[in-house]
Each structure stands twice: as structure tokens, then as C-alpha cells.
Design a protein around this motif. Structure first.
Motif, mmCIF file in Angstrom:
data_model
loop_
_atom_site.group_PDB
_atom_site.id
_atom_site.type_symbol
_atom_site.label_atom_id
_atom_site.label_comp_id
_atom_site.label_asym_id
_atom_site.label_seq_id
_atom_site.Cartn_x
_atom_site.Cartn_y
_atom_site.Cartn_z
ATOM 1 N N MET A 71 10.651 7.904 -5.193
ATOM 2 C CA MET A 71 10.056 7.307 -6.405
ATOM 3 C C MET A 71 11.055 6.433 -7.139
ATOM 4 O O MET A 71 10.715 5.343 -7.615
ATOM 5 C CB MET A 71 9.537 8.406 -7.336
ATOM 6 C CG MET A 71 8.329 9.153 -6.833
ATOM 7 S SD MET A 71 7.735 10.327 -8.084
ATOM 8 C CE MET A 71 6.355 11.084 -7.211
ATOM 9 N N ILE A 74 11.425 3.077 -5.402
ATOM 10 C CA ILE A 74 10.290 2.193 -5.659
ATOM 11 C C ILE A 74 10.377 1.609 -7.069
ATOM 12 O O ILE A 74 10.186 0.408 -7.275
ATOM 13 C CB ILE A 74 8.968 2.952 -5.460
ATOM 14 C CG1 ILE A 74 8.757 3.263 -3.973
ATOM 15 C CG2 ILE A 74 7.780 2.153 -6.020
ATOM 16 C CD1 ILE A 74 7.577 4.184 -3.699
ATOM 17 N N GLU A 75 10.670 2.457 -8.048
ATOM 18 C CA GLU A 75 10.750 1.998 -9.435
ATOM 19 C C GLU A 75 11.895 1.008 -9.638
ATOM 20 O O GLU A 75 11.725 -0.024 -10.308
ATOM 21 C CB GLU A 75 10.921 3.190 -10.377
ATOM 22 C CG GLU A 75 9.667 4.015 -10.566
ATOM 23 C CD GLU A 75 9.828 5.035 -11.692
ATOM 24 O OE1 GLU A 75 10.529 4.706 -12.676
ATOM 25 O OE2 GLU A 75 9.268 6.128 -11.580
ATOM 26 N N ASP A 103 3.913 -1.055 -3.478
ATOM 27 C CA ASP A 103 4.408 0.320 -3.587
ATOM 28 C C ASP A 103 4.351 0.812 -5.028
ATOM 29 O O ASP A 103 4.001 1.969 -5.288
ATOM 30 C CB ASP A 103 5.847 0.408 -3.075
ATOM 31 C CG ASP A 103 5.922 0.547 -1.565
ATOM 32 O OD1 ASP A 103 4.860 0.509 -0.906
ATOM 33 O OD2 ASP A 103 7.041 0.687 -1.036
ATOM 34 N N LEU A 107 2.168 3.901 -6.299
ATOM 35 C CA LEU A 107 2.851 5.055 -6.882
ATOM 36 C C LEU A 107 2.299 5.372 -8.265
ATOM 37 O O LEU A 107 2.064 6.550 -8.587
ATOM 38 C CB LEU A 107 4.353 4.768 -6.974
ATOM 39 C CG LEU A 107 5.206 5.895 -7.567
ATOM 40 C CD1 LEU A 107 5.144 7.147 -6.706
ATOM 41 C CD2 LEU A 107 6.655 5.428 -7.753
ATOM 42 N N TRP A 108 2.104 4.361 -9.078
ATOM 43 C CA TRP A 108 1.564 4.556 -10.429
ATOM 44 C C TRP A 108 0.247 5.323 -10.384
ATOM 45 O O TRP A 108 0.061 6.336 -11.073
ATOM 46 C CB TRP A 108 1.391 3.193 -11.096
ATOM 47 C CG TRP A 108 0.704 3.199 -12.430
ATOM 48 C CD1 TRP A 108 0.571 4.243 -13.306
ATOM 49 C CD2 TRP A 108 0.049 2.085 -13.055
ATOM 50 N NE1 TRP A 108 -0.124 3.853 -14.425
ATOM 51 C CE2 TRP A 108 -0.448 2.538 -14.305
ATOM 52 C CE3 TRP A 108 -0.145 0.757 -12.685
ATOM 53 C CZ2 TRP A 108 -1.153 1.698 -15.164
ATOM 54 C CZ3 TRP A 108 -0.834 -0.084 -13.547
ATOM 55 C CH2 TRP A 108 -1.333 0.391 -14.773
ATOM 56 N N ARG A 111 0.474 8.954 -8.860
ATOM 57 C CA ARG A 111 1.070 9.892 -9.822
ATOM 58 C C ARG A 111 0.089 10.228 -10.945
ATOM 59 O O ARG A 111 0.040 11.381 -11.401
ATOM 60 C CB ARG A 111 2.360 9.312 -10.401
ATOM 61 C CG ARG A 111 3.495 9.270 -9.412
ATOM 62 C CD ARG A 111 4.859 9.080 -10.036
ATOM 63 N NE ARG A 111 5.032 7.858 -10.787
ATOM 64 C CZ ARG A 111 6.229 7.317 -11.034
ATOM 65 N NH1 ARG A 111 7.333 7.909 -10.576
ATOM 66 N NH2 ARG A 111 6.326 6.200 -11.738
ATOM 67 N N ILE A 166 2.290 13.157 -2.278
ATOM 68 C CA ILE A 166 2.338 11.806 -2.839
ATOM 69 C C ILE A 166 2.943 10.838 -1.837
ATOM 70 O O ILE A 166 2.464 9.710 -1.664
ATOM 71 C CB ILE A 166 3.143 11.806 -4.157
ATOM 72 C CG1 ILE A 166 2.398 12.597 -5.233
ATOM 73 C CG2 ILE A 166 3.410 10.378 -4.641
ATOM 74 C CD1 ILE A 166 3.215 12.851 -6.489
ATOM 75 N N GLN A 167 3.982 11.270 -1.150
ATOM 76 C CA GLN A 167 4.629 10.416 -0.162
ATOM 77 C C GLN A 167 3.665 10.074 0.979
ATOM 78 O O GLN A 167 3.621 8.924 1.444
ATOM 79 C CB GLN A 167 5.877 11.115 0.377
ATOM 80 C CG GLN A 167 6.834 10.200 1.108
ATOM 81 C CD GLN A 167 8.179 10.869 1.328
ATOM 82 O OE1 GLN A 167 8.332 12.086 1.173
ATOM 83 N NE2 GLN A 167 9.180 10.081 1.689
ATOM 84 N N LEU A 170 1.138 7.588 -0.299
ATOM 85 C CA LEU A 170 1.727 6.262 -0.421
ATOM 86 C C LEU A 170 1.584 5.484 0.881
ATOM 87 O O LEU A 170 1.264 4.285 0.875
ATOM 88 C CB LEU A 170 3.209 6.372 -0.789
ATOM 89 C CG LEU A 170 3.559 6.469 -2.262
ATOM 90 C CD1 LEU A 170 5.037 6.809 -2.432
ATOM 91 C CD2 LEU A 170 3.241 5.165 -2.983
#
Length: 251
Positions: A71, A74-75, A103, A107-108, A111, A166-167, A170
Motif C-alpha cells: 500500500m 502504491i501511495e 493502482d 486501492l482506494w 480499502r 486486498i492484494q 488489486l
């Protein structure tokens, strides 16, 4: 569902308040008071909150490996790109920039989903005896170093499962976004509203007057066009929207 609190004082500095939309992104929308204006779905009242407020966070819904690992990567990549777009160094989202935006958008929203539907701790079935019973401190030390573990009561923390879940999601959403074509849209008038998620449409807000929209060319938007995006934001929200100043956000 309640979250597992850390030891008193959080000695291993585990991240408890986990932003779904990054703090750095929210901070670009603050007013002179360092706060954004928030409107809840269930109320007509408006509040001014700091970017670190718990409203914008899941509470230890995924593990440290996810938060500080993939994460963070990505951020960090997205925030660097966002700054380059805002200051004009990047004028088009091209071949190299597209995966970064894809990505981040994925991710947003993943999450946000996991915040509203956290994964519960899971028991291990069968006749199993752990080699050792880990103390709370040992468990937290392992998590700090991105190592999964089994508790003495033979359960796996749901946040560990969430990090892997989550991964996996993604990777699925990456495939779904292969046709994305991100345009840089700037408001000629008015300002943008940000929802807690934008899963219904492919929009990524950058500042009160700049956002990325898929299947779009770069453009300067009229007040009516900004209003259309804001209506999408309100329709997409689950619990809240925020803006720098709602009085400047057309609908």
C-alpha cells in the motif's frame, strides 16, 4: 466489529488509524483552518475535520505488511505523480503514469470496501497445538516485521487475512482497468467534491480544482460539467463527502 487494540503506548508503532483515501490527498483540500468540510449521508449538518480524523480511517482493518508494504508503494508513487500533475511537470497521463493511477484508484476503493466490511478473526480447525504461545508483545513484533502468526487461542487475525485479500483484489481490478484512459480535468469555475469512495465511476480527485477522469481527454470544465462530477461524487458515497468549501461546489 471492534478492532484489536495495541499494547498500551503502542511500543512497536503499529498503524492503527488506516486511511482509505490518503491523508496527503485529503490535505490538498483543507481550508485556511487546516480542515475540510464534511457532509454525512444521514444528516444535513456539515463539520470541519482535520485530515487525520478517524472518520477517514479504518481502524486496524488490515495488517502492517499491507499498510507499510504494497500500500505504501502504491501511495508513494501516486503522490509523486499527483504533485507533478499539479505543478505542471506532467501534462498527460501516459503509458508509464496509467498503472500508477489505476493502482491508486483500485486501492482506494478496495480499502473503502474493507473498512465497511472488515474480515473477522478466523479459527483454525483441527487438532493443532502451536509450538509456542506468543505473548502480545511477540505478536506485535512479528506484525511489525510483516510476519503472520497464530494466536494462542488458535485464531488468525482478520487483518492478516484482509491484507492478503486486498492484494488479491488489486490484481483483479488491475485487469479490469486495462482500458482506462485518464484525462486531467481542471475546473474553470467551481470546485470538486470528494466521496468516501468513487467505485461507480473512474474519477480520482487531486485538488479542489483538478481531478483525473477515465475515458476522457484533458480539458477545462465549465461550471455545469463540474456540477456533473459532483453529482457523481454524491451518488457514489457510502457515508460522507468532503470538500474545501461546499459553497463553491456546484450541483
Amino acid at each position: 466489529m471492534t478492532f484489536e487494540e495495541t499494547q498500551k503506548g503502542n511500543p512497536h508503532r503499529l498503524v492503527v488509524k488506516q486511511h482509505t483515501f490518503p491523508r496527503a490527498s485529503i490535505a490538498r483540500f483543507v481550508g485556511r483552518d487546516g480542515r475540510v468540510c464534511v457532509s454525512y449521508t444521514s444528516s444535513k449538518k456539515q463539520f470541519r475535520l482535520k485530515p487525520e480524523d478517524e472518520l477517514f480511517c479504518a481502524m486496524r482493518a488490515w495488517d502492517e505488511r499491507a499498510e507499510q508494504g504494497y500500500m505504501r508503494e502504491i501511495e508513494d508513487a501516486f503522490q509523486s505523480l499527483a504533485e507533478a500533475i499539479i505543478d505542471g511537470r506532467v501534462k498527460h497521463v501516459g503509458f508509464f503514469e496509467k498503472p500508477i493511477v489505476n493502482d491508486f484508484f483500485a486501492l482506494w476503493n478496495i480499502r473503502a470496501h474493507r473498512k465497511s466490511q472488515p474480515i473477522a478473526d478466523q479459527p483454525i480447525k483441527g487438532n493443532i497445538t502451536p509450538e509456542r504461545n506468543l505473548t502480545k508483545d511477540q505478536q506485535e513484533l512479528l506484525e511489525k516485521h510483516h510476519i503472520a502468526f497464530i494466536r494462542p487461542d488458535l485464531t488468525i487475525p482478520g487483518r492478516n487475512l484482509a491484507g492478503a485479500n486486498i492484494q488479491t483484489n488489486l490484481a483483479i481490478v488491475r485487469d479490469q482497468l486495462t482500458d482506462a484512459r485518464w484525462g486531467i480535468l481542471k475546473a474553470g469555475e467551481g470546485e470538486f467534491i470528494v466521496p468516501d469512495n468513487f467505485s461507480n465511476v473512474r474519477i480520482v480527485p487531486l485538488t479542489p480544482t483538478i481531478c483525473l477522469v477515465s475515458q476522457s481527454d484533458n480539458d477545462i470544465l465549465s461550471l455545469d460539467e463540474v456540477a456533473e462530477i459532483n453529482r457523481y461524487a454524491i451518488a457514489s458515497r457510502k457515508k460522507y463527502v468532503f470538500a474545501r468549501d461546499f459553497s463553491k461546489c456546484p450541483l
